[in-house]
Design a protein around this motif. Structure first.
Motif, short mmCIF file in Angstrom:
data_model
loop_
_atom_site.label_atom_id
_atom_site.label_comp_id
_atom_site.label_asym_id
_atom_site.label_seq_id
_atom_site.Cartn_x
_atom_site.Cartn_y
_atom_site.Cartn_z
N GLU A 1 18.70 3.53 0.81
CA GLU A 1 19.57 4.17 2.40
C GLU A 1 18.36 4.50 3.09
N ALA A 2 18.08 3.90 4.12
CA ALA A 2 17.18 4.48 5.16
C ALA A 2 17.57 5.44 5.88
N VAL A 3 16.86 6.47 5.65
CA VAL A 3 17.37 7.69 6.84
C VAL A 3 16.20 8.07 7.84
N GLY A 4 15.42 7.15 7.77
CA GLY A 4 14.26 7.12 8.78
C GLY A 4 13.26 6.23 8.86
N ILE A 5 12.29 6.22 9.71
CA ILE A 5 11.07 5.11 9.89
C ILE A 5 9.92 5.88 10.02
N GLU A 6 8.81 5.65 9.38
CA GLU A 6 7.56 6.14 9.88
C GLU A 6 6.60 5.10 10.23
N GLU A 7 6.17 5.45 11.53
CA GLU A 7 5.30 4.19 11.95
C GLU A 7 3.88 4.71 11.32
N ILE A 8 3.12 3.24 10.69
CA ILE A 8 2.05 3.33 10.29
C ILE A 8 0.83 2.49 11.02
N GLU A 9 -0.28 2.46 10.82
CA GLU A 9 -1.23 1.62 11.43
C GLU A 9 -1.76 0.56 10.36
N ASP A 10 -1.90 1.33 9.14
CA ASP A 10 -2.50 0.46 8.01
C ASP A 10 -1.43 0.47 6.76
N GLY A 11 -1.22 -0.67 6.11
CA GLY A 11 -0.17 -0.92 5.15
C GLY A 11 0.81 -2.08 5.60
N GLU A 12 1.81 -2.16 4.74
CA GLU A 12 2.73 -3.28 5.07
C GLU A 12 4.14 -2.55 5.42
N ASP A 13 4.87 -3.32 6.06
CA ASP A 13 6.13 -3.21 6.64
C ASP A 13 7.14 -3.09 5.45
N ASN A 14 7.89 -2.27 5.88
CA ASN A 14 9.22 -2.02 5.01
C ASN A 14 8.80 -1.60 3.69
N LEU A 15 8.08 -0.76 3.49
CA LEU A 15 7.80 -0.06 2.12
C LEU A 15 8.27 1.59 2.38
N ILE A 16 8.61 1.81 0.92
CA ILE A 16 9.24 3.31 1.24
C ILE A 16 8.17 4.23 0.92
N VAL A 17 7.99 5.03 2.07
CA VAL A 17 6.75 6.16 2.31
C VAL A 17 7.21 7.57 1.65
N ILE B 1 12.65 6.94 3.50
CA ILE B 1 11.95 6.79 4.87
C ILE B 1 11.13 5.54 4.72
N VAL B 2 11.27 4.68 5.63
CA VAL B 2 10.66 3.39 5.50
C VAL B 2 9.43 3.15 6.50
N SER B 3 8.39 2.43 5.89
CA SER B 3 7.32 2.33 6.95
C SER B 3 7.50 1.17 7.93
N LYS B 4 7.15 1.15 9.09
CA LYS B 4 6.87 0.38 10.03
C LYS B 4 5.42 0.19 10.74
N LYS B 5 5.07 -0.91 10.55
CA LYS B 5 3.84 -1.21 11.06
C LYS B 5 3.78 -1.29 12.61
N ILE B 6 2.81 -0.46 13.15
CA ILE B 6 2.63 -0.59 14.47
C ILE B 6 1.35 -1.43 14.93
N GLU B 7 1.40 -2.12 15.93
CA GLU B 7 0.48 -3.06 16.42
C GLU B 7 -0.71 -2.22 17.03
N LYS B 8 -1.83 -2.43 16.54
CA LYS B 8 -2.95 -1.72 16.92
C LYS B 8 -3.17 -1.55 18.59
N GLY B 9 -2.99 -2.85 19.09
CA GLY B 9 -3.26 -3.12 20.42
C GLY B 9 -2.07 -2.69 21.39
N GLY B 10 -0.86 -2.30 20.72
CA GLY B 10 0.28 -2.08 21.76
C GLY B 10 0.39 -0.57 22.09
N ARG B 11 -0.33 0.38 21.72
CA ARG B 11 -0.24 1.64 22.35
C ARG B 11 -1.65 2.21 22.93
N GLU B 12 -1.48 2.48 24.16
CA GLU B 12 -2.60 2.83 24.91
C GLU B 12 -2.73 4.30 25.33
#
Length: 166
Positions: free
Chosen positions: A119-135, A155-166
């Motif tokens: 049961e996902a209770v949160g998302i943690e954004e990560i720069e390196d690693g895979e999407d949808n892994l339990i962190v 809490i599940v990982s969500k990969k953020i795009e490196k160029g997406g944030r400025e």
């Protein structure tokens, strides 16, 4: 001859009528026996459940006694290590009891998210690693004889795009 034939036919009809009544009586009796059987099975099932619950509750009460002793020890003894050791022993007793009863812990950390056991209770954004892994595991999940008892809260990982944030 017709009268004789009529009497023979009349005798046949009269002799068949009690047989029909016999079948109806047998059917009603069979229904009553089946209902009694169902009620007896229900009572026996409840009795077996009570016996199983009593056995499990006795073991839990034994563990509660150890909790009480640990609390009493805290009142009289200020040694932190002894208290931690006592609580760890009680935790281990609970783990052993659950294991003996067929409860197993779901291994979640680092695994792909599976909504059937997590049961996902949160998302943690990560720069390196895979999407949808339990962190992180907030609360462990458990299986009871290979059936889900409680999903793991994670809490599940969500990969953020490196160029997406400025």
């Amino acid at each position: 001859m017709e009268e004789k034939e009529l009497e023979v036919k009349k005798d046949e009809v009269v002799s068949e009528a009690p047989q029909e009544v016999d079948w109806e009586i047998k059917y009603v009796r069979l229904q009553a026996e089946f209902e009694n059987f169902r009620q007896r099975l229900r009572r026996e099932k409840e009795e077996w459940q009570e016996i199983a619950n009593a056995r499990l509750l006795k073991e839990i009460v034994d563990i509660m006694d150890n909790f009480y002793l640990a609390l009493e020890s805290i009142k009289h003894n200020r040694k932190k290590d002894a208290i931690i050791e006592g609580v760890q022993m009680i935790y281990k007793q609970f783990e052993n009891l659950l294991q003996k009863e067929g409860v197993t812990k779901i291994d979640a950390l680092g695994k792909p998210f599976d909504p059937s056991v997590h049961e996902a209770v949160g998302i943690e954004e990560i720069e390196d690693g895979e999407d949808n892994l339990i962190v992180k595991e907030i609360a462990p999940g458990y299986l009871f004889k290979n059936r889900l008892l409680r999903p793991a809260k994670v809490i599940v990982s969500k990969k953020i795009e490196k160029g997406g944030r400025e």
